[in-house]
Write an enzyme that holds these catalytic residues in place. Structure first.
Site, PDB file in Angstrom:
ATOM      1  N   TYR A 171       0.837  -1.213   0.000  1.00  0.00           N
ATOM      2  CA  TYR A 171       0.000   0.000   0.000  1.00  0.00           C
ATOM      3  C   TYR A 171       0.872   1.265   0.000  1.00  0.00           C
ATOM      4  O   TYR A 171       0.649   2.193  -0.783  1.00  0.00           O
ATOM      5  CB  TYR A 171      -0.894  -0.077   1.234  1.00  0.00           C
ATOM      6  CG  TYR A 171      -1.844   1.069   1.428  1.00  0.00           C
ATOM      7  CD1 TYR A 171      -2.996   1.181   0.649  1.00  0.00           C
ATOM      8  CD2 TYR A 171      -1.626   2.021   2.424  1.00  0.00           C
ATOM      9  CE1 TYR A 171      -3.892   2.219   0.856  1.00  0.00           C
ATOM     10  CE2 TYR A 171      -2.523   3.055   2.637  1.00  0.00           C
ATOM     11  CZ  TYR A 171      -3.656   3.157   1.849  1.00  0.00           C
ATOM     12  OH  TYR A 171      -4.536   4.183   2.063  1.00  0.00           O
ATOM     13  N   LYS A 175       1.007   4.098  -2.834  1.00  0.00           N
ATOM     14  CA  LYS A 175       0.582   5.458  -2.495  1.00  0.00           C
ATOM     15  C   LYS A 175       1.704   6.471  -2.720  1.00  0.00           C
ATOM     16  O   LYS A 175       1.452   7.623  -3.064  1.00  0.00           O
ATOM     17  CB  LYS A 175       0.099   5.506  -1.038  1.00  0.00           C
ATOM     18  CG  LYS A 175      -1.239   4.812  -0.818  1.00  0.00           C
ATOM     19  CD  LYS A 175      -2.330   5.419  -1.683  1.00  0.00           C
ATOM     20  CE  LYS A 175      -3.726   5.201  -1.167  1.00  0.00           C
ATOM     21  NZ  LYS A 175      -4.743   5.630  -2.156  1.00  0.00           N
TER      22      LYS A 175
HETATM   23  N1  LIG Z   1      -9.618   6.401   5.517  1.00  0.00           N
HETATM   24  C1  LIG Z   1      -8.382   6.874   5.699  1.00  0.00           C
HETATM   25  O1  LIG Z   1      -7.978   7.289   6.803  1.00  0.00           O
HETATM   26  C2  LIG Z   1      -7.424   6.915   4.548  1.00  0.00           C
HETATM   27  C3  LIG Z   1      -6.101   7.279   4.798  1.00  0.00           C
HETATM   28  C4  LIG Z   1      -5.219   7.390   3.737  1.00  0.00           C
HETATM   29  C5  LIG Z   1      -5.669   7.133   2.453  1.00  0.00           C
HETATM   30  N2  LIG Z   1      -6.963   6.746   2.236  1.00  0.00           N
HETATM   31  C6  LIG Z   1      -7.367   6.478   0.864  1.00  0.00           C
HETATM   32  O2  LIG Z   1      -8.605   7.099   0.608  1.00  0.00           O
HETATM   33  C7  LIG Z   1      -9.296   6.356  -0.397  1.00  0.00           C
HETATM   34  C8  LIG Z   1     -10.699   6.040   0.071  1.00  0.00           C
HETATM   35  O3  LIG Z   1     -10.630   5.152   1.161  1.00  0.00           O
HETATM   36  P1  LIG Z   1     -11.779   4.965   2.256  1.00  0.00           P
HETATM   37  O4  LIG Z   1     -11.093   5.049   3.554  1.00  0.00           O
HETATM   38  O5  LIG Z   1     -12.925   5.860   1.975  1.00  0.00           O
HETATM   39  O6  LIG Z   1     -12.147   3.419   2.009  1.00  0.00           O
HETATM   40  P2  LIG Z   1     -13.527   2.652   1.745  1.00  0.00           P
HETATM   41  O7  LIG Z   1     -13.218   1.196   1.767  1.00  0.00           O
HETATM   42  O8  LIG Z   1     -14.592   3.172   2.670  1.00  0.00           O
HETATM   43  O9  LIG Z   1     -13.935   3.098   0.268  1.00  0.00           O
HETATM   44  C9  LIG Z   1     -13.204   2.686  -0.856  1.00  0.00           C
HETATM   45  C10 LIG Z   1     -14.192   2.337  -1.957  1.00  0.00           C
HETATM   46  O10 LIG Z   1     -13.447   1.980  -3.141  1.00  0.00           O
HETATM   47  C11 LIG Z   1     -14.158   0.963  -3.826  1.00  0.00           C
HETATM   48  N3  LIG Z   1     -13.246   0.239  -4.718  1.00  0.00           N
HETATM   49  C12 LIG Z   1     -12.233  -0.585  -4.352  1.00  0.00           C
HETATM   50  N4  LIG Z   1     -11.612  -1.071  -5.442  1.00  0.00           N
HETATM   51  C13 LIG Z   1     -12.242  -0.527  -6.527  1.00  0.00           C
HETATM   52  C14 LIG Z   1     -12.045  -0.643  -7.929  1.00  0.00           C
HETATM   53  N5  LIG Z   1     -11.065  -1.403  -8.429  1.00  0.00           N
HETATM   54  N6  LIG Z   1     -12.862   0.053  -8.749  1.00  0.00           N
HETATM   55  C15 LIG Z   1     -13.866   0.832  -8.245  1.00  0.00           C
HETATM   56  N7  LIG Z   1     -14.100   0.962  -6.924  1.00  0.00           N
HETATM   57  C16 LIG Z   1     -13.291   0.297  -6.066  1.00  0.00           C
HETATM   58  C17 LIG Z   1     -14.704   0.077  -2.702  1.00  0.00           C
HETATM   59  O11 LIG Z   1     -15.819  -0.691  -3.146  1.00  0.00           O
HETATM   60  C18 LIG Z   1     -15.067   1.117  -1.624  1.00  0.00           C
HETATM   61  O12 LIG Z   1     -16.439   1.472  -1.667  1.00  0.00           O
HETATM   62  C19 LIG Z   1      -8.433   5.119  -0.679  1.00  0.00           C
HETATM   63  O13 LIG Z   1      -7.624   5.365  -1.809  1.00  0.00           O
HETATM   64  C20 LIG Z   1      -7.590   5.017   0.562  1.00  0.00           C
HETATM   65  O14 LIG Z   1      -6.393   4.315   0.328  1.00  0.00           O
HETATM   66  C21 LIG Z   1      -7.849   6.630   3.252  1.00  0.00           C
END
Ligand SMILES: NC(=O)c1ccc[n+]([C@@H]2O[C@H](COP(=O)([O-])OP(=O)(O)OC[C@H]3O[C@@H](n4cnc5c(N)ncnc54)[C@H](O)[C@@H]3O)[C@@H](O)[C@H]2O)c1
Length: 300
Positions: A171, A175
């Site tokens: 990851y 990233k």
């Molecule tokens: N939540 C955090 O604190 C955090 C921190 C750093 C980075 N992020 C990044 O933010 C983004 C959103 O994460 P989140 O926390 O809302 O997670 P989440 O799991 O709530 O939402 C992610 C969504 O992406 C969809 N998804 C996954 N693979 C897919 C694909 N190949 N095509 C289309 N849709 C797909 C999933 O179905 C899910 O609904 C991600 O890139 C994550 O790495 C989140």
């Protein structure tokens, strides 16, 4: 309430978590939104597309405009269908928010080939494919209709990718690559096509963080006071970047957490040593390295 009136925005992975929050906020500000989500399980397995449909319903019930798309963003054809869906429904695309993501955490010595490939695929390839599809549209549009444009790419990096995180080699590497990808997009698309490109590293309480034993307590909702990890805290900055005429310099990277936005400073060359118009010998390096790292200090 109309900062994004007449703008068309695609948000990937917008069925849940942060993407859902961005989509709802964009629609509230007047944008026409394509809500992409394959409805996947936490580890990326395919689902039934329901979360994207739910978000579209929510937007429409509030008087906004949105369509759902269930394509896999890391699939070349799927990403092109996603962009085409926006063009068919709304006639153009102004904003692409690459947000879809999955986790498969494991310490490096135990990580499987599949865990590495799945995460790198969804994040890195899942950023490239939709960006490539929309950039081709923007180039064609610029040829047909030269003149100033204000298109925006917002990519999603993370604190793990920028600063490292044990147990997340797949990851964090993906990233980190995304932060560089955002800068590449800036270099190639900003001057030529008027595209602004950014990366943000968000923090929020979502399915992703709640699945991580290390994070679940840290992001818990407080009984009182400001709910720092509410995903809705991240959306205003994202929507602001997406709005026409936003002055944030293209090519920049931010962390966005709670009530705080931080500019992330890019790689820079630090102190240097020179052998003096000749190739270094190993003995010279033995002599010179304390000076180099002495100058670099804590930054090394
Ligand atoms: N939540 C955090 O604190 C955090 C921190 C750093 C980075 N992020 C990044 O933010 C983004 C959103 O994460 P989140 O926390 O809302 O997670 P989440 O799991 O709530 O939402 C992610 C969504 O992406 C969809 N998804 C996954 N693979 C897919 C694909 N190949 N095509 C289309 N849709 C797909 C999933 O179905 C899910 O609904 C991600 O890139 C994550 O790495 C989140």
């Amino acid at each position: 309430m109309s900062r994004l009136r007449d703008r068309v925005a695609i948000v990937t992975g917008a069925g849940r978590g942060l993407g859902r929050s961005y989509a709802l906020r964009l629609a509230r500000e007047g944008a026409k939104v394509v809500v992409n989500d394959l409805g996947g399980g936490l580890h990326g397995e395919r689902g039934d597309g329901t979360p994207a449909d739910d978000v579209v319903r929510e937007i429409r019930e509030a008087g906004g405009q949105a369509i759902a798309n269930g394509d896999d963003v890391a699939d070349w054809e799927g990403a092109h269908r996603l962009v085409q869906a926006a063009l068919d429904a709304f006639g153009d695309v102004d904003v692409l928010i690459n947000n879809a993501g999955i986790l498969r955490d494991r310490m490096l010595v135990n990580m499987t080939e599949q865990e590495w490939d799945d995460v790198v695929r969804v994040h890195l390839r899942g950023h490239f494919c939709p960006t490539r599809a929309v950039a081709a549209h923007w180039r064609a549009r610029a040829k047909e209709n030269p003149g100033p444009r204000d298109a925006v790419l917002i990519h999603t990096t993370s604190i793990s990718g920028l600063f490292g995180s044990p147990g997340q080699a797949n990851y964090a590497s993906a990233k980190s690559g995304i932060a560089t990808f955002a800068y590449e997009c800036h270099l190639e698309l900003n001057e030529r096509l008027g595209v602004r490109s950014y990366a943000i590293g968000p923090s929020a309480r979502t399915r992703l963080t709640e699945s991580s034993p290390a994070a679940v307590e840290a992001v818990a909702k407080p009984e009182a006071g400001f709910d720092f990890f509410d995903p809705d805290n991240v959306s205003p900055f994202v929507v602001w970047l997406a709005s026409a005429g936003c002055g944030a310099p293209s090519g920049t990277v931010y962390t966005v957490e709670g009530d705080e936005v931080t500019v992330v400073q890019p790689w820079t060359r630090g102190p240097r040593i020179k052998a003096g118009d000749s190739r270094w010998t190993l003995e010279q390096l033995d002599q010179a390295w304390p000076e180099l790292f002495g100058q670099a200090g804590a930054h090394a």
